[in-house]
Design a protein around this motif. Structure first.
Motif: not given
Length: 311
Positions: A87-113
């Motif tokens: 329930l979010w637009p495709i243009d929000a992808w960078p924002e979604k990755v950033a949401e996870i980066r904001a709460v962890t210092d571990k690399p964030v992989w996108v393993t299914e898109v």
């Protein structure tokens, strides 16, 4: 070459982990801790990735961190399908990755898109290019899901089934190739990005598509592949023969292997989404698969030396 292993798949999605049996994810956190330790003991150099979140949820990640699960992984992963299920637009992808980066210092992989061709093959082709433009450079690993459409005679791995309406049938149209192996327009759209955006392809037990899939990976210039080894399949007759064949076929690629799916007879309830009766048994499976297909380099090198001497 196996470059990484993933511990489970979509643990915050009830199609892959039953929240009624583990509402606070305590059992999942314990299983992750034990699996991470077992993998590290077999190969300290291997990257351990937390099963991809779907939906993308920073609060879920913080919950697992509070239970100590993140101490035993080296990266976290997310899955997203904004044109089909999210329930979010495709243009929000960078924002979604950033949401996870904001709460962890571990690399964030996108393993299914991915984007299905359920409504339009042309929209899927557009989605490939749009996704690549949005994500390349924002994540160290990106895997497009998938190479093949799911055969209609098979069943999608979801607890919702036909109750999803058209959403269920989108599961069958995620491939760059149709069920019969013929290419969709999305193949041409994907090819320029193949080196930077890998492919995710799940292979069923003794899957007839394996050799053709490898040929397509080579043809497209794919470097990074994601697949799975099923704990449930380990109990089938001939399981190791099939696992050996699958991993040998993928040996030339930098492969991420997902360990998941509870054997029915080892679950709290008889279902692949059930927490196991004994988390140690899943950890033992992870250790066995790591030792067999991703042994530590020193041991592997010694084995090659011994083999040459014997020859």
């Amino acid at each position: 070459m196996i470059e990484a292993v993933k511990i489970w798949n979509e643990p915050n999605n009830k199609s892959h982990w039953d929240p009624l049996l583990d509402p606070e994810w305590d059992l999942f956190a314990e299983m992750t801790r034990l699996a991470g330790q077992a993998i590290r003991a077999e190969n300290p150099e291997l990257t351990r990735v937390l099963g991809g979140m779907s939906p993308i949820d920073p609060f879920f990640l913080q919950r697992l961190e509070g239970k100590g699960a993140l101490d035993h992984v080296d990266a976290v992963a997310v899955h997203g399908f904004p044109l089909d299920w999210n329930l979010w637009p495709i243009d929000a992808w960078p924002e979604k990755v950033a949401e996870i980066r904001a709460v962890t210092d571990k690399p964030v992989w996108v393993t299914e898109v991915g984007v299905s061709s359920f409504g339009s093959e042309e929209v899927q082709a557009w989605g490939v290019k749009k996704t690549a433009d949005l994500l390349i450079g924002h994540a160290p690993r990106i895997h497009w899901y998938s190479l093949y459409d799911l055969p209609h005679t098979w069943e999608a791995t979801t607890r919702h089934k036909e109750a999803e309406g058209s959403s269920y049938y989108r599961h069958f149209h995620m491939g760059l190739l149709r069920e019969d192996g013929s290419p969709k327009p999305a193949v041409e759209a994907y090819a320029p990005y193949a080196e930077q955006m890998g492919l995710c392809q799940w292979f069923h037990f003794e899957d007839h598509r394996l050799d053709d899939a490898v040929a397509w990976f080579r043809r497209l210039g794919v470097r990074h592949v994601r697949t799975g080894l099923s704990w449930a399949d380990r109990y089938r007759e001939g399981a190791l023969d099939w696992f050996d064949r699958q991993m040998e076929a993928l040996a030339e690629f930098e492969t991420t292997v997902t360990f998941c799916f509870t054997p029915e007879h080892r679950g709290i309830e008889p279902h692949h989404t059930s927490p196991p009766q004994a988390a140690e048994e899943f950890a033992e499976f992870c250790a066995e698969m790591t030792a067999r297909y991703a042994p530590r380099r020193a041991a592997a090198a010694q084995g090659r030396i011994v083999s040459k001497e014997l020859a």
